[in-house]
Design an enzyme around this catalytic site. Structure first.
Site, PDB file in Angstrom:
ATOM      1  CB  VAL A  39      -0.752  -0.028   1.226  1.00  0.00           C
ATOM      2  CG1 VAL A  39      -1.755   0.967   1.343  1.00  0.00           C
ATOM      3  CG2 VAL A  39      -1.697  -1.292   1.477  1.00  0.00           C
ATOM      4  CG  PHE A 120      29.782   8.258   1.993  1.00  0.00           C
ATOM      5  CD1 PHE A 120      30.047   8.160   0.290  1.00  0.00           C
ATOM      6  CD2 PHE A 120      28.728   8.656   2.444  1.00  0.00           C
ATOM      7  CE1 PHE A 120      29.052   9.019  -0.400  1.00  0.00           C
ATOM      8  CE2 PHE A 120      27.662   9.346   1.517  1.00  0.00           C
ATOM      9  CZ  PHE A 120      27.925   9.507   0.127  1.00  0.00           C
ATOM     10  CD  GLN A 235      22.628  12.698   8.711  1.00  0.00           C
ATOM     11  OE1 GLN A 235      21.903  11.923   7.499  1.00  0.00           O
ATOM     12  NE2 GLN A 235      23.369  12.024   9.350  1.00  0.00           N
ATOM     13  CG  HIS A 237      23.506  16.196   3.248  1.00  0.00           C
ATOM     14  ND1 HIS A 237      24.464  16.818   2.903  1.00  0.00           N
ATOM     15  CD2 HIS A 237      23.698  14.883   3.138  1.00  0.00           C
ATOM     16  CE1 HIS A 237      25.248  15.949   2.169  1.00  0.00           C
ATOM     17  NE2 HIS A 237      24.853  14.767   2.250  1.00  0.00           N
ATOM     18  CG  LEU A 247      21.677  15.060  -1.075  1.00  0.00           C
ATOM     19  CD1 LEU A 247      22.327  15.876   0.156  1.00  0.00           C
ATOM     20  CD2 LEU A 247      21.113  14.090  -1.010  1.00  0.00           C
ATOM     21  CD  GLU A 250      28.883  12.174   3.773  1.00  0.00           C
ATOM     22  OE1 GLU A 250      27.846  12.520   4.360  1.00  0.00           O
ATOM     23  OE2 GLU A 250      29.513  11.222   4.098  1.00  0.00           O
ATOM     24  NE  ARG A 295      25.543  12.671   5.045  1.00  0.00           N
ATOM     25  CZ  ARG A 295      24.640  11.852   4.612  1.00  0.00           C
ATOM     26  NH1 ARG A 295      23.511  11.678   5.163  1.00  0.00           N
ATOM     27  NH2 ARG A 295      25.100  11.351   3.513  1.00  0.00           N
ATOM     28  CG  HIS A 363      19.893  14.142   4.217  1.00  0.00           C
ATOM     29  ND1 HIS A 363      19.164  14.304   3.204  1.00  0.00           N
ATOM     30  CD2 HIS A 363      20.714  13.149   4.188  1.00  0.00           C
ATOM     31  CE1 HIS A 363      19.859  13.479   2.376  1.00  0.00           C
ATOM     32  NE2 HIS A 363      20.536  12.506   3.126  1.00  0.00           N
ATOM     33  CE1 TYR A 364      17.740   7.937   6.921  1.00  0.00           C
ATOM     34  CE2 TYR A 364      18.091   8.145   9.197  1.00  0.00           C
ATOM     35  CZ  TYR A 364      17.648   7.409   8.167  1.00  0.00           C
ATOM     36  OH  TYR A 364      17.478   6.104   8.358  1.00  0.00           O
ATOM     37  NE  ARG A 398      20.903   8.187   7.347  1.00  0.00           N
ATOM     38  CZ  ARG A 398      21.459   8.744   6.214  1.00  0.00           C
ATOM     39  NH1 ARG A 398      22.435   7.723   5.664  1.00  0.00           N
ATOM     40  NH2 ARG A 398      21.142   9.791   5.426  1.00  0.00           N
ATOM     41  CG  LEU A 399      28.660   6.912  10.138  1.00  0.00           C
ATOM     42  CD1 LEU A 399      29.901   5.884  10.087  1.00  0.00           C
ATOM     43  CD2 LEU A 399      28.965   8.419  10.468  1.00  0.00           C
ATOM     44  CB  SER A 401      26.998   5.300   2.154  1.00  0.00           C
ATOM     45  OG  SER A 401      28.153   5.121   3.065  1.00  0.00           O
ATOM     46  CB  SER A 403      20.063   5.697   5.307  1.00  0.00           C
ATOM     47  OG  SER A 403      20.295   6.429   4.041  1.00  0.00           O
TER      48      SER A 403
END
Lengths: 600, 256, 129, 125
Positions: A39, A120, A235, A237, A247, A250, A295, A363-364, A398-399, A401, A403
């Site tokens: 869905v 990264f 986060q 970025h 965006l 990175e 970040r 960003h996140y 979070r680092l 790459s 996610s």
């Protein structure tokens, strides 16, 4: 009124992005006889996974080790990640990435045909797989196209899920969803449910997130009684285009791009991120150093530069320069062509010849639906994966790459566990669930349509803008008790005014004003959990920086915050749960040339 | 002192519950040279008329949601800047060659079916276990299909293609380019199975190489080129089946 | 509930709608002129088959202004066919050297204009020598 | 939820065959036909009987040589099929789409007739 139509499946997945599609395939393969409902409020290939650019991390090369990836992730998370989950994640990552390769993802390659990796931010060793700089796009389309292979995946495209349906025994058995085309409410039922609805960046004004990232799944689970975990960790970025928030990946720094301030100085060296090497030095860029720092730190450095008056004034506010010119046209076109395309289209800048003005942008959401290391929530039969979930492997930061890989690892895991739950718990009472969906349909009509013309009613866009401004002002990169209190109060006020909302459109077909209103309610719930969780955490850790409590406080706050919803729209109840520490005790979080996992 | 500049948007309006014919409605929108057409439509929806209906999400040209006809040309409205039209009015319509659901929203179910028809996934006889590592693919092999993997399914090419408008059986530029993308992937072994679909009468052969699909493609996929290559592949496959009907990969219905 | 979708009316004169469509139609119509010429060419060969006298008579007939104009139109049409055909060559038959695609102008010369000029030169040499 | 597929044909068709002839003919026409027109439309015809006779002689000498016959047969035949295919699709484009099947007869039939005629002519030279 008659009952809503009910549709019966074995597992219901809400959300058709990377995690949802990975889960769907996992179930389709786990049990070919199972019917899987997917869905999604948009067609799957519109999901926000599509915009991810830089890459996906997994240990594949000989110079790398699982332990290094774990350490980078745990230290990047400022030790707020659950280490058992991180271990599972890192161990599973290579297999999941190879699986996606087998499903056709066009990974960039080395001359020998093996996959190429790039460095990264926050990663000591280059381990980020990439498909030029459209990694998320290629992953999402590869996954979506692969789902077309399975006859037992039934898509409910452009169906907006509004409520989870729980049976008498408290197990989650489906959702009520509005078919956008007709406005019909349906009960989509299954023996277990997975939420994969992504993040909630749209709680903020300036974000890389698409319009659809409004935290609907988080809010749905929250209202059903699942806690939202670690919601104070948002986060930013460090490199978005001013104005639009588009965006700039990175990967542009992974390929060697540098950040300079108004004076042309690589200012990150002034903030404990190591010493810069010349851009023509073959060892540049150095991992876990300077522009390849994490970040949260890079975004914080920007604010400090701004406070010191060393940023560049643009018509869209302060910025610093991301300089890629030394990479040359050929490398830019091969490795980060989308960066060039975006900068040219939306900033009028060709990075081959000019530096790109950039600034931090939301960003996140590190936090999300509280799930255990099996992706299960506290409601039996309800699972969550992807950005909407908090396992947690991302902790306080979070680092980059991790996610995209998380989508695969935990999307797959949630699918497998939900399928097994469905096999173990086949029976449930349909009529009760349909009655709940009937109630939900009536609630939506009552709330948004049936009231007499509300003259002077509130406009969605006005409330949304006030929410945005308040979140950026009070719950941005740096917060304090006063700013957060103002935001908490503002959200409470917005909830009151939300009751007086008025729609121009009271029709059924494709009523996107109705969905905007529903999305705003999701955002208010999620924003409220963010602000209150931030208020309660009186320390600074990772992306959560309290000016009034600048130090990390492991004694009191090496713990996950859990925000529990309260019916009346008042402040959530905040509790804490311990962080799982296995082999990596909390330590100083250092970046620079010799940081990272110390080996014997 | 500067007067606030405005620009006029003429939006195609159609509501299935009340209208039998569409109409155009004009809106005055503040002019901002950084704005794209999508920003202007969003402004209208937010502050003037909440019933205006359109699709959008990423606003950076990669989700593929916001394709519309802008002054008669199929465009991603997130990449169509007001400054390229100012001071003249901008007419915005739903993508042509699709049924209209409401206002600027078209029905894309037919398109989704066509995507599925070309079997856009890796087909192999021998599937390696993930423990054996990745399938090797050199950069040269990747280059063979990379361009055709860049499609964002925005459907602009379907609006630019006259054959799509006339021939229901034609699979259309995006779907055919996607099928070709997998046919050219060195990891794939499903070419014969895919061509089976593409060889059907007008599925691919309906294309007369007008070439406008390639012109309007915002991601430089070049569906027109992909289709020409696919036709050449299809013709080879056809003769292979005709000359040796029981040959490699041939399936029922060959040589009709 | 839902009243129904709106279908735009069928556009019979679609090929007049966009300049690109008109250009497309011109390209397609070159085939009428080419076909007409090919028939004339077969007639010419047939006259050769009958005998040199018949062929000479026919060649004399073809020298009238009307025939010259007709041939000029056919020539323009076929040259346009050639140009548009070669324009598509890099798309239809991309050549890769490693991971880089041969640039379009070079591909057109290698696979289009080069062979064309060579063949034209040989034919004219054969006729004129 | 997918709302029903259109009933598209499920068999491969002979279109591949006609397209292959069209495509090969396109190449032949592009490379050879302009030069043919120059030769038989402008260089060889002449109002002067002596020049026309000399032209006819040259043409007969050329067309009598079997490699040239083969080239003529290949180029003209394929070019005819190229034209036939394109004419058929142009007629479909301007509104005869429903006659797509019927149009094959005059178009490809015409090209086939031309081929037979040409073969007989070349045989006789």
């Amino acid at each position: 009124m008659s009952h809503v139509s009910s549709h019966h499946h074995d597992v219901v997945i809400i959300g058709g992005g990377g995690a949802g599609l990975r889960a769907a395939i996992a179930i389709a393969e786990e049990n070919p006889d199972f019917s899987v409902a997917c869905v999604s409020k948009v067609y799957p290939m519109r999901s926000h996974t599509v915009t991810a650019e830089g890459g996906a991390a997994a240990v594949i090369k000989d110079n790398d080790s699982l332990e290094d990836h774990i350490y980078d992730t745990v230290s990047g998370a400022d030790w707020l990640a659950d280490q058992d989950a991180v271990e599972y994640f890192v161990n599973r990552a290579p297999e999941e990435m190879i699986q996606l390769e087998h499903w056709g993802c066009p990974w960039s390659r080395r001359p020998d045909g093996t996959v190429q990796v790039r460095p990264f931010g926050g990663m000591k060793i280059e381990r980020t797989w990439f498909a030029a700089d459209k990694t998320g796009f290629h992953m999402l389309h590869s996954l979506f196209q692969t789902t077309l292979k399975y006859g037992n995946i039934v898509r409910y495209d452009e169906h907006f899920a509004t409520k989870l349906l729980l049976d008498d025994e408290g197990r989650c058995r489906g959702c009520a969803a509005i078919e956008l085309r007709t406005g019909t409410v349906r009960a989509v039922l299954g023996k277990s449910v997975i939420i994969c609805t992504g993040g909630a960046g749209k709680a903020f004004p300036f974000t890389t997130n698409g319009a659809i990232k409004t935290g609907d799944g988080m809010a749905m689970a929250y209202r059903a009684g699942v806690a939202l975990k670690d919601m104070e960790f948002i986060q930013y970025h460090p490199t978005g285009l001013p104005g639009t928030g588009i965006l700039i990946t990175e990967a542009s720094r992974g390929e060697g791009g540098i950040l300079v301030n108004r004076d042309g100085r690589r200012y990150l060296q002034d903030y404990d991120l190591g010493q810069p090497l010349e851009v023509d030095d073959p060892r540049h860029p150095q991992t876990r150093t300077m522009e390849l720092g994490p970040r949260d730190k890079l975004s914080q450095c920007f604010i400090k530069e701004m406070w010191a008056g060393r940023t560049i004034k643009t018509k869209d506010g302060d910025a610093v320069h991301l300089d890629l010119r030394h990479l040359g046209e050929k490398k830019i076109d091969k490795r980060i062509p989308f960066v060039r395309e975006l900068a040219r289209s939306y900033a009028g800048i060709d990075p081959v010849y000019q530096p790109i003005p950039v600034r931090p942008v939301v960003h996140y959401v590190m936090g999300g639906i509280d799930v255990d290391s099996d992706s299960a929530t506290n409601i039996p039969g309800l699972y969550a994966a992807g950005e909407c979930a908090c396992v947690s492997i991302n902790g306080a930061n979070r680092l980059g790459s991790n996610s995209l890989t998380e989508l695969l690892v935990f999307g797959g895991q949630a699918g497998t566990h939900a399928a097994r739950f469905a096999m173990d718990h086949p029976d449930y009472d349909v009529s009760g669930l349909v009655a709940q969906a009937d109630d939900e349909r009536d609630r939506i009509r009552r709330t948004y349509f049936s009231s007499p013309a509300k003259s002077g009613g509130e406009r969605i866009a006005v409330l949304r803008k006030e929410l945005h401004d308040s979140m950026e002002e009070g719950a941005g990169i740096y917060r304090n008790a006063d700013s957060l209190e103002a935001t908490c109060n503002k959200i409470a006020e917005l909830w009151e005014r939300y009751a007086n909302i008025a729609l121009d459109d009271h029709t059924n077909s494709f009523n996107t004003e109705l969905t905007a209103a529903l999305e705003l309610s999701s955002l208010l719930d999620v924003a409220q959990s963010m602000a209150h969780s931030a208020m309660e955490r009186t320390e600074s850790r990772g992306s959560h920086q309290r000016l009034d409590h600048p130090e990390r406080n492991d004694d009191d706050f090496l713990a996950h915050s859990l925000a529990f919803h309260r019916e009346d729209g008042s402040a959530p109840r905040i509790e804490y749960s311990p962080v799982t520490i296995t082999k990596w005790p909390p330590g100083a979080r250092t970046y620079g040339a010799d940081s990272g996992l110390k080996r014997e | 002192m500067a007067e606030t500049k405005t620009i006029t948007l003429e939006l195609f309006r159609y509501h299935p519950e009340t209208d039998s014919e569409p109409r155009f409605q004009s809106y005055e929108v503040p002019y901002d040279e950084d704005w794209v057409v999508l920003d202007a439509i969003n402004w209208i929806k937010d502050y003037v008329d909440g019933s205006v209906t359109h699709r959008w999400s990423c606003r950076m040209g990669v989700c593929g949601s916001c394709g519309m006809m802008v002054n008669g040309e199929p465009k991603l409205t997130c990449a169509a800047f007001l400054k390229n039209y100012y001071p003249f009015p901008i007419k915005v319509e739903p993508l042509v060659n699709f049924p209209v659901e409401r206002d600027l929203v078209v029905d894309m179910e037919g398109f989704m079916d066509k995507l599925q028809d070309v079997k856009p996934y890796i087909i192999r006889d021998d599937v390696n276990d993930t423990s054996e590592g990745e399938y090797l693919q050199t950069p040269a092999e990747l280059a063979q299909y990379k361009q055709y993997s860049m499609c964002i399914n925005c459907m602009l090419c379907y609006s630019a293609c006259p054959v799509v408008g006339h021939e229901d059986d034609f699979l259309g530029p995006a779907a055919l380019a996607l099928g070709h993308r997998y046919n050219k992937d060195s990891r794939d072994q499903g070419q014969s199975e895919r061509l089976e679909v593409m060889l059907r009468s007008e599925a691919m052969w309906g294309c007369t190489f007008v070439g406008e699909c390639t012109v309007v493609c915002p991601k430089h996929v070049d569906p027109a080129g992909a289709i020409q290559q696919a036709k050449a592949m299809g013709a080879q496959e056809y003769f292979k089946r005709f000359v040796m009907p029981k040959g490699a990969g041939a399936t029922k219905g060959a040589g009709a | 509930m839902s009243g129904g979708q709106y279908h735009r009316p069928h556009r019979r004169a679609w090929f007049m709608e966009r300049p690109a469509y008109i250009r497309f139609m011109i390209r397609e119509v070159t085939s009428f002129f080419m076909a007409a010429y090919l028939i004339v060419l077969i007639v010419t060969l047939a006259k050769v088959g009958v005998g040199e006298a018949a062929a000479a008579e026919w060649l004399q007939a073809l020298s009238t202004t009307g025939w010259k104009v007709a041939h000029a139109v056919a020539l323009a049409a076929t040259v346009w066919h050639t140009i548009t055909f070669f324009a598509a060559v890099p798309q239809a038959m991309p050549i890769y050297i490693g991971e880089d695609r041969l640039p379009d102008p070079i591909a057109k010369i290698v696979m289009g204009y080069g062979p064309w000029l060579t063949a034209t030169a040989i034919i004219l040499w054969g006729v004129l020598r | 939820m997918s709302r029903g597929k259109s009933g598209r044909p499920t068999r491969p068709s002979g279109e591949a065959f006609w397209w292959a002839l069209f495509s090969a003919g396109g190449v032949m026409a592009a490379i050879f036909v302009p030069a043919f027109i120059l030769a038989t439309g402008f260089l060889l015809p002449s109002g002067d009987p002596a020049a026309a006779a000399e032209g006819a002689q040259r043409l007969a000498a050329l067309a009598g040589w079997w490699p040239v016959k083969l080239v003529l047969l290949g180029v003209i035949t394929l070019s005819l099929f190229h034209c036939a295919h394109r004419i058929r699709h142009t007629l479909m484009d301007v509104g005869m789409r429903r006659l797509a099947g019927f149009l094959k007869l005059p178009c490809y039939g015409g090209a086939l007739a031309g081929t037979v005629w040409l073969a007989l002519v070349l045989w006789g030279i």
